[in-house]
Design an enzyme around this catalytic site. Structure first.
Site, PDB file in Angstrom:
ATOM      1  N   LYS A   1     -17.751  -6.800   7.931  1.00 16.19           N
ATOM      2  CA  LYS A   1     -16.539  -7.524   8.295  1.00 16.19           C
ATOM      3  C   LYS A   1     -15.971  -6.954   9.593  1.00 16.19           C
ATOM      4  O   LYS A   1     -15.896  -5.743   9.762  1.00 16.19           O
ATOM      5  CB  LYS A   1     -15.468  -7.410   7.193  1.00 16.19           C
TER       6      LYS A   1
ATOM      7  N   SER B   1      -3.262  -7.777   2.974  1.00 16.57           N
ATOM      8  CA  SER B   1      -3.494  -7.597   4.408  1.00 16.57           C
ATOM      9  C   SER B   1      -3.970  -8.886   5.040  1.00 16.57           C
ATOM     10  O   SER B   1      -3.563  -9.235   6.150  1.00 16.57           O
ATOM     11  CB  SER B   1      -4.519  -6.488   4.634  1.00 16.57           C
TER      12      SER B   1
ATOM     13  N   ARG C   1      -2.301  -6.390  -8.487  1.00 11.13           N
ATOM     14  CA  ARG C   1      -1.262  -7.388  -8.239  1.00 11.13           C
ATOM     15  C   ARG C   1      -1.343  -8.558  -9.194  1.00 11.13           C
ATOM     16  O   ARG C   1      -0.381  -8.979  -9.785  1.00 11.13           O
ATOM     17  CB  ARG C   1      -1.374  -7.911  -6.798  1.00 11.13           C
TER      18      ARG C   1
ATOM     19  N   HIS D   1       0.832  -1.208   0.000  1.00 12.81           N
ATOM     20  CA  HIS D   1       0.000   0.000   0.000  1.00 12.81           C
ATOM     21  C   HIS D   1       0.870   1.264   0.000  1.00 12.81           C
ATOM     22  O   HIS D   1       0.599   2.218  -0.729  1.00 12.81           O
ATOM     23  CB  HIS D   1      -0.884   0.039   1.248  1.00 12.81           C
TER      24      HIS D   1
END
Lengths: 163, 163, 163, 163, 163, 163
Positions: free
Chosen positions: E41, E127, E90, E17
């Site tokens: 979440k 993460s 990614r 990040h």
């Protein structure tokens, strides 16, 4: 005993290839690095140059042997009594083609192909991209081993994208 | 000497898993098949059942050992002095996740992950899809080993999509 | 009534092609198998050979017709009053290209393209891979229909990767 | 004669679903649109609402019938004597899962799955994304048929991302 | 003038990040880093912790501001008069989802999303993977900024996969 | 100040290219559209024609300049003092190659590449597909700007797939 075959065009060998071969050499007793000759493509470096460069840049790995073949990978592997091929995978576009080849080769003689993820730091490297950059004078320091850097400079002039 | 770790949930083991483990056992001296326990998912078969089923369906492979672990794969591998993980790759969606895990694990302890292409005939199998089919009485003969077929029938009733 | 078009180079036809055509023939009244001639590529088998081989290997399917065209698929389909194309999908790399072609063709004349997943057992086959293997004497038994096997042997010598 | 099954959760139906069903209805004599009920997910709209909305938005297509099922797709298809499933493909991530399901279903009963490329204009739509946008008051005009737009407004308040 | 929005859960912020935000800050006058709160979440770090950690690890970038929002990204962006979102890509599995979100957001308010390739050295980081490793005592030094490393140690105990 | 480079072969420019350039022009002060000349490919339109067509179809965008280069993108960008490249992404097969190029270019000079999702309505377009369709008389109205349509008609005859 456990021997692995690392085939490739190696035109020229990159730090990504060296990384795959080094990692393979830690897990197999012997590694046979074999230059594939493809009669339908004109290489930048001829077969002897490619083998000589591999010899230089892999000299620090004791259990590596260098050879070459034309024809089918599976025939060469049988002749050399090797039952495992190790290849690097960089991206999804590698994946489809390599899986297809692995399944075909397995069907032909039962040979097994094992894949290693390319190291993140070399996941964007390919011999053809490096040749294209070097041809126009871009600086590929760090992307190919030093002996290759010198041979590329001999061919294209010692260039850099920054000067 | 050369030992390989084949980790998985094996809930339950499929013919695809057996194929990967058989092929691995031909190229490594020993194969450690390890059931990963995941505290956040409720399995269909408990840990002991999964290990027992693996024992039954892998009994024909002499150089296989079965174990289990929780926690990190890399810690378990270090404790057992294993430096190579072997995993099957079925599809591109496997690829991204598995490459990410392999690179993370390599970063953590230097452990190497080798991938094998799933056999074409089991490329569409997954434990979760098999459970879903079996739960509704679909016939999964040929997709799981016979002992697993019997246990699924015990759980869900001996069903078939065709009768 | 409901007619489907199965286009391809078929240089040569593989068991994967036969599988797609057989499956298509079960769900459509008629299947038109059409050899696409591509002036910029030199085929291994000329157009007449490819059509003759298709005729032999598809002789068991009553509702199949064989033809050929050059130019645009959509023009040929309109001329033959066919509104559905059926194609096999093997891998993700097929997917991108085929979706692009399907959307372009739909834009041009409204023609619909329907895709079928290649059978797992032929998902790794392609005409070009088979030619490469056969050229070097590899044994492609089971990967192409028998008449194609004989023609490949005529061309390249009756070879096998195992002898 | 030639009948196709278009299964889905349709929670709610989007313009992407309508496009696939309309296109399917042009190439098959009858289309059976079937709402799959998934006991492990709480839908936004209950089964009756979803069927009622499908009825409204597909009313202009004469050869469409609406139904629902739980359990296995292949069992429902056999019961209704349908041998072809038609599904839309939007992206590569769809592809892997859908191919896996198609091969499993083909293995179970021989049922065939045909895929259509989603129309470019709806390739980014999914029911779950639309619910997420609507829940926070985003304007989904044009992304769902008008009757669905009204029901979403009833649920979440008539919102728009622009006011 | 030219302002960019970098949204994310940042639970916790990783070196991947930070790399994306640093690179964005070089090409835009201001960068607004915004923590998205997702009521469905349970995060490891609460909103205030995540913002505080971002403040610490981005303190060296003068043109960065930190904020948070719930609801739709497009509404937050309009309120803050920002017309460009910058996100890292990614892997292919990112690609499909992110392209879908970008096209939906563009449809909703015309907002533009620009993607940057993740740096090779952080292409395997996420993460959730870092939390999983840290939870079991794996050493994530170098994968998260030092302040995050300390907070993970506070939570899970100062562990390492190697001791 | 903030200037972006949009490189391409533009042989010929499509509505997809125009869309990417228009969107880029809204978020950067200046956009330099640069035709890449590739000595190893024979283009349909020569460099001057391609630049002239770009000039016509981009005339409505005040902050666009048109130029060309051979050699390395990074060298051209440095010479023109531009630090950001903007490219469109259509499909996963674009993604792998473009990410590789972006990472290589970043390594060479630190130049940043930003990607935009192609508009859904042009996600299936490519210059090569358009040339293939036009060559055989297919109607590419709406897929290329009108001046390009006229030039294609001059070359191939004013054709249509529908007449």
């Amino acid at each position: 005993m456990a021997r692995a075959l690392c085939p490739g065009s190696f035109d020229p060998v990159t730090v990504g290839h060296v990384d795959i071969i080094e990692r393979t050499s830690r897990h197999f007793d012997e590694v046979l690095v074999a230059v594939v000759t493809n009669p339908s493509k004109a290489p930048l470096f001829d077969l002897d140059e490619r083998k000589a460069l591999l010899g230089e840049v892999l000299a620090h790995i004791p259990n590596v042997e260098i050879d070459s073949f034309d024809g089918l990978l599976v025939d060469f592997a049988q002749e050399r009594k090797i039952s495992v091929v190790v290849k690097g995978l960089r991206a999804v576009s590698d994946f489809d083609y390599e899986i297809q080849m692995a399944q075909m080769n397995h069907k032909l003689t039962g040979i097994e192909t094992l894949f290693m993820a390319a190291s993140p730091k070399s996941s964007y490297l390919s011999s053809s991209l490096i040749k294209e950059v070097a041809r126009y004078g871009g600086d590929v320091t760090g992307l190919v081993p030093d002996p290759v850097l010198r041979r590329l400079a001999d061919r294209f002039g010692r260039g850099s994208g920054n000067d």
